[in-house]
Design a protein around this motif. Structure first.
Motif, mmCIF file in Angstrom:
data_model
loop_
_atom_site.group_PDB
_atom_site.id
_atom_site.type_symbol
_atom_site.label_atom_id
_atom_site.label_comp_id
_atom_site.label_asym_id
_atom_site.label_seq_id
_atom_site.Cartn_x
_atom_site.Cartn_y
_atom_site.Cartn_z
ATOM 1 N N UNK A 20 0.857 -1.183 0.000
ATOM 2 C CA UNK A 20 0.000 0.000 0.000
ATOM 3 C C UNK A 20 0.892 1.232 0.000
ATOM 4 N N UNK A 21 0.658 2.120 -0.940
ATOM 5 C CA UNK A 21 1.398 3.373 -1.030
ATOM 6 C C UNK A 21 0.661 4.459 -0.243
ATOM 7 N N UNK A 22 1.350 5.534 0.132
ATOM 8 C CA UNK A 22 0.746 6.577 0.969
ATOM 9 C C UNK A 22 -0.544 7.203 0.432
ATOM 10 N N UNK A 23 -0.726 7.255 -0.891
ATOM 11 C CA UNK A 23 -1.932 7.864 -1.448
ATOM 12 C C UNK A 23 -2.936 6.859 -2.002
ATOM 13 N N UNK A 24 -2.713 5.568 -1.775
ATOM 14 C CA UNK A 24 -3.661 4.546 -2.235
ATOM 15 C C UNK A 24 -4.939 4.618 -1.414
ATOM 16 N N UNK A 25 -6.080 4.687 -2.099
ATOM 17 C CA UNK A 25 -7.387 4.672 -1.432
ATOM 18 C C UNK A 25 -7.889 3.227 -1.441
ATOM 19 N N UNK A 26 -7.569 2.494 -0.386
ATOM 20 C CA UNK A 26 -7.885 1.069 -0.303
ATOM 21 C C UNK A 26 -9.385 0.821 -0.197
ATOM 22 N N UNK A 27 -10.173 1.802 0.258
ATOM 23 C CA UNK A 27 -11.630 1.635 0.277
ATOM 24 C C UNK A 27 -12.168 1.715 -1.152
ATOM 25 N N UNK A 40 -8.688 -0.571 11.657
ATOM 26 C CA UNK A 40 -7.791 0.543 11.369
ATOM 27 C C UNK A 40 -7.849 1.601 12.468
ATOM 28 N N UNK A 41 -9.053 1.947 12.904
ATOM 29 C CA UNK A 41 -9.220 2.921 13.985
ATOM 30 C C UNK A 41 -8.555 2.395 15.264
ATOM 31 N N UNK A 42 -8.741 1.127 15.556
ATOM 32 C CA UNK A 42 -8.124 0.518 16.742
ATOM 33 C C UNK A 42 -6.603 0.583 16.657
ATOM 34 N N UNK A 43 -6.057 0.290 15.484
ATOM 35 C CA UNK A 43 -4.608 0.383 15.279
ATOM 36 C C UNK A 43 -4.115 1.806 15.538
ATOM 37 N N UNK A 44 -4.787 2.792 14.952
ATOM 38 C CA UNK A 44 -4.371 4.194 15.095
ATOM 39 C C UNK A 44 -4.408 4.610 16.562
ATOM 40 N N UNK A 57 -14.904 10.192 13.312
ATOM 41 C CA UNK A 57 -15.158 9.048 12.442
ATOM 42 C C UNK A 57 -15.682 9.464 11.072
ATOM 43 N N UNK A 58 -14.834 10.149 10.337
ATOM 44 C CA UNK A 58 -15.119 10.557 8.961
ATOM 45 C C UNK A 58 -14.253 9.670 8.070
ATOM 46 N N UNK A 59 -14.888 8.864 7.245
ATOM 47 C CA UNK A 59 -14.144 7.925 6.405
ATOM 48 C C UNK A 59 -13.057 8.617 5.593
ATOM 49 N N UNK A 60 -13.296 9.843 5.167
ATOM 50 C CA UNK A 60 -12.293 10.558 4.376
ATOM 51 C C UNK A 60 -10.973 10.718 5.128
ATOM 52 N N UNK A 61 -10.992 10.763 6.438
ATOM 53 C CA UNK A 61 -9.762 10.893 7.230
ATOM 54 C C UNK A 61 -8.969 9.590 7.271
ATOM 55 N N UNK A 62 -9.590 8.484 6.860
ATOM 56 C CA UNK A 62 -8.951 7.170 6.959
ATOM 57 C C UNK A 62 -8.792 6.471 5.618
ATOM 58 N N UNK A 68 -4.475 9.582 7.063
ATOM 59 C CA UNK A 68 -4.370 9.129 8.455
ATOM 60 C C UNK A 68 -3.222 9.853 9.148
ATOM 61 N N UNK A 69 -2.111 10.041 8.439
ATOM 62 C CA UNK A 69 -0.973 10.773 8.998
ATOM 63 C C UNK A 69 -1.388 12.171 9.416
ATOM 64 N N UNK A 70 -2.128 12.854 8.564
ATOM 65 C CA UNK A 70 -2.597 14.205 8.899
ATOM 66 C C UNK A 70 -3.533 14.172 10.104
ATOM 67 N N UNK A 71 -4.392 13.170 10.174
ATOM 68 C CA UNK A 71 -5.289 13.014 11.311
ATOM 69 C C UNK A 71 -4.476 12.824 12.605
#
Length: 89
Positions: A20-27, A40-44, A57-62, A68-71
């Protein structure tokens, strides 16, 4: 890539079983679902010693490692260099 992004992409790559690259949108790519979002939230929360509030809990932040880094930076007041209050393995 900074330390926060590196930790996040490492987790994502292992959990999704593909690089997974930093800008990949896996969703958007169909690699992740709502159950994975919870993981993912639990990991963070665990890795960066922070609490993800209901209002966070805004999906766009994850959607990507960079988002996620910015969050994490916002929640921990980490500097741009990526030096967060993260635990090491």
């Amino acid at each position: 890539m900074n330390d926060i992004t590196s930790q996040i992409t490492g987790f994502l790559s292992a959990a999704l079983r593909r690089q997974v690259e930093p800008d990949d949108d896996y969703f958007a790519q169909g690699l992740a679902d709502s159950l994975f979002a919870l993981e993912l939230v639990t990991f963070v929360e665990s890795r960066f010693a922070l609490t993800v509030e209901v209002e966070d809990l805004d999906l766009d932040s994850f959607r990507t490692a960079n988002r996620i880094t910015e969050f994490v930076r916002r929640k921990t007041a980490a500097p741009e260099s990526g030096e967060a209050h993260a635990e090491s393995d």
